[in-house]
Design a protein around this motif. Structure first.
Motif, PDB file in Angstrom:
ATOM      1  N   THR A   4      80.399  43.766  50.970  1.00  0.00           N
ATOM      2  CA  THR A   4      80.276  44.386  52.295  1.00  0.00           C
ATOM      3  C   THR A   4      80.043  45.884  52.187  1.00  0.00           C
ATOM      4  O   THR A   4      80.738  46.588  51.457  1.00  0.00           O
ATOM      5  CB  THR A   4      81.543  44.136  53.128  1.00  0.00           C
TER       6      THR A   4
ATOM      7  N   ILE B 242      84.353  41.640  58.062  1.00  0.00           N
ATOM      8  CA  ILE B 242      84.581  41.852  56.625  1.00  0.00           C
ATOM      9  C   ILE B 242      85.476  40.748  56.068  1.00  0.00           C
ATOM     10  O   ILE B 242      85.236  40.227  54.975  1.00  0.00           O
ATOM     11  CB  ILE B 242      85.208  43.244  56.384  1.00  0.00           C
TER      12      ILE B 242
ATOM     13  N   CYS C   6      86.770  46.824  53.018  1.00  0.00           N
ATOM     14  CA  CYS C   6      85.330  46.785  52.728  1.00  0.00           C
ATOM     15  C   CYS C   6      85.096  47.183  51.273  1.00  0.00           C
ATOM     16  O   CYS C   6      85.928  47.834  50.643  1.00  0.00           O
ATOM     17  CB  CYS C   6      84.563  47.715  53.663  1.00  0.00           C
TER      18      CYS C   6
ATOM     19  N   ILE D  15      79.559  49.157  54.907  1.00  0.00           N
ATOM     20  CA  ILE D  15      79.672  49.593  56.294  1.00  0.00           C
ATOM     21  C   ILE D  15      79.072  50.987  56.427  1.00  0.00           C
ATOM     22  O   ILE D  15      79.446  51.910  55.704  1.00  0.00           O
ATOM     23  CB  ILE D  15      81.146  49.611  56.761  1.00  0.00           C
TER      24      ILE D  15
ATOM     25  N   LYS E  59      84.448  38.380  53.124  1.00  0.00           N
ATOM     26  CA  LYS E  59      85.243  38.402  51.895  1.00  0.00           C
ATOM     27  C   LYS E  59      85.673  36.989  51.490  1.00  0.00           C
ATOM     28  O   LYS E  59      85.738  36.671  50.303  1.00  0.00           O
ATOM     29  CB  LYS E  59      86.474  39.284  52.108  1.00  0.00           C
TER      30      LYS E  59
ATOM     31  N   TYR F 259      81.751  52.059  51.991  1.00  0.00           N
ATOM     32  CA  TYR F 259      81.716  52.709  53.309  1.00  0.00           C
ATOM     33  C   TYR F 259      80.987  54.032  53.126  1.00  0.00           C
ATOM     34  O   TYR F 259      81.298  54.793  52.207  1.00  0.00           O
ATOM     35  CB  TYR F 259      83.134  52.957  53.840  1.00  0.00           C
TER      36      TYR F 259
END
Length: 417
Positions: free
Chosen positions: A208, A198, A228, A210, A202, A231
């Motif tokens: 990102t 990540i 992140c 996850i 970044k 998520y």
């Protein structure tokens, strides 16, 4: 409620699995005349009585629609529903409940993000995924890529089942717009080093996402520490009910992306000339939500919060270590995925035996496992197998159940010898 975990005089974690199993009524039954050995937790984990009680209490004492009811039941339902959101916020360490979106599960959460990011993508852009992804973290990106001209690019894995970090470094580049990566592989059990990945993404302004579906049953994520953008996870793998999941999203990104579905609740004002959206998190929660299921998920997390998490992880590691020690007792057994850092998941094949036969014959002995491609066909292709048998363990499983699994495998092997 049972006393789930205590520490001995030397402060070494002690995990009373016998007491914990009493909290999961389903585990006490027999299947095909044998005590149930449930080793299909990676597909869906069992539920403690506390979850069922919470959902039952909701329906018995407070069922009503949420947020706009001008009566006591509506207030109670809203308090329970939003209380569960706060429980999830604390679980993932989100900055605000505005960043916690209810979905039907991991799959819908990924689809929501993929469709929301589509306006940002154009021909030539790249979406990085890995060879170990569940189909739910491949197909939505492929669908968006077809619409936008973007390309889905797979990160390689090693024969041991670890992410090929050299492949990642080579693929992450100026064309990369999204990194969508599993935290834990549902087939291999591999725990990916997502924090460092990540950070690299970044640094290049890559969004990102996850997939934490297989991670959250085993350890607690910290989305702020991970840094992140999104998520996602499902309740039913986290010892909660089916039909509900969670999307954590960074607030500034959620503000930018358009709603995924239209209808009630997600609006501020509707006219035939123009409709405006509600504030977060409701902007992404069209229609009557899964209220009882949210309450159940909150209860599941509260149940886990009463566990000694260090002791729980140690107990799960002991299950995997015992399973690894018994592999040599089954000639021809080969483990698919031997990563150095993994959760207690064991995918395997046995020479001369089809995975589905293994699963069927184990079921006759009361042992429940999963067989097939596990919604990870690209990974099966990588290993050159049509599918595997998979035993996935949870904290309520015992060392004796691990031994029962291998006793069953030995019987099957003798049967076909």
């Amino acid at each position: 409620m049972t006393d789930l975990s205590v520490a001995n005089k030397t402060s070494t974690p002690v995990f009373d699995v016998t007491a914990i199993r009493r909290d999961f009524p389903i585990l006490a039954q027999q299947v095909n005349g044998k005590p149930l050995v449930y080793l299909d937790n990676g597909a869906s984990a069992q539920k403690p009585q506390a979850v069922m009680d919470a959902m039952d209490r909701y329906y018995r004492e407070m069922h009503s629609n949420v947020h706009r009811g001008a009566h006591t039941l509506g207030d109670r339902a809203t308090a329970a529903f939003e209380g569960a959101r706060e429980t999830v916020r604390q679980f993932v360490n989100a900055a605000s409940t505005r960043e916690v979106i209810w979905t039907r599960g991991t799959t819908e959460a990924i689809n929501l993000v993929a469709n929301g990011l589509a306006p940002r993508l154009k021909a030539g852009d790249e979406i990085l995924v890995s060879h170990m992804e569940h189909h739910a973290n491949i197909v939505p990106w492929q669908m968006v890529a077809e619409r936008t001209g973007a390309k889905v690019v797979p990160i390689q894995v090693t024969p041991e089942g670890e992410l090929d970090l050299e492949s990642f470094d080579q693929l992450l580049g100026e064309r990369t717009r999204v990194l969508a990566l599993t935290h834990v592989s549902n087939v291999l059990g591999t725990v990916n080093p997502i924090a460092s990945l990540i950070q690299k993404a970044k640094a290049q302004s890559v969004v990102t996402l996850i997939d934490g579906a297989q991670a959250v049953p085993h350890f607690q994520p910290d989305v702020q520490a991970l840094d992140c953008d999104f998520y996602v996870f499902s309740s039913h793998k986290l010892f909660g009910p089916t039909g509900i999941g969670v999307l954590y999203g960074r607030a500034e990104l959620l503000e930018e992306i358009p709603p995924y579905q239209g209808g009630g609740e997600m609006i501020e004002r509707v006219s035939f000339e123009r409709t405006t959206w509600n504030v977060l998190p409701y902007k992404f929660e069209a229609g009557t939500p899964a209220i009882a299921e949210a309450v159940g998920l909150g209860a599941a997390i509260e149940y886990l919060n009463r566990l000694d998490r260090n002791a729980m992880e140690a107990a799960e590691n002991a299950l995997l270590q015992r399973a690894n020690a018994l592999i040599e007792t089954v000639p021809g057994m080969e483990i698919i995925g031997t990563a150095r850092n993994k959760v207690p998941v064991m995918s395997f094949k046995i020479a001369g035996l089809h995975p589905s036969d293994i699963g069927t014959l184990l079921d006759q002995q009361g042992v429940a496992i999963r067989t097939g491609h596990h919604c990870a066909m690209p990974l099966m292709d990588f290993y050159g197998v049509p599918g595997t048998a998979r035993a996935s363990f949870a904290f309520y499983n015992t060392l004796e159940e691990v031994e029962t699994l291998f006793t069953g495998l030995q019987k099957i092997q003798r049967l076909f010898a």
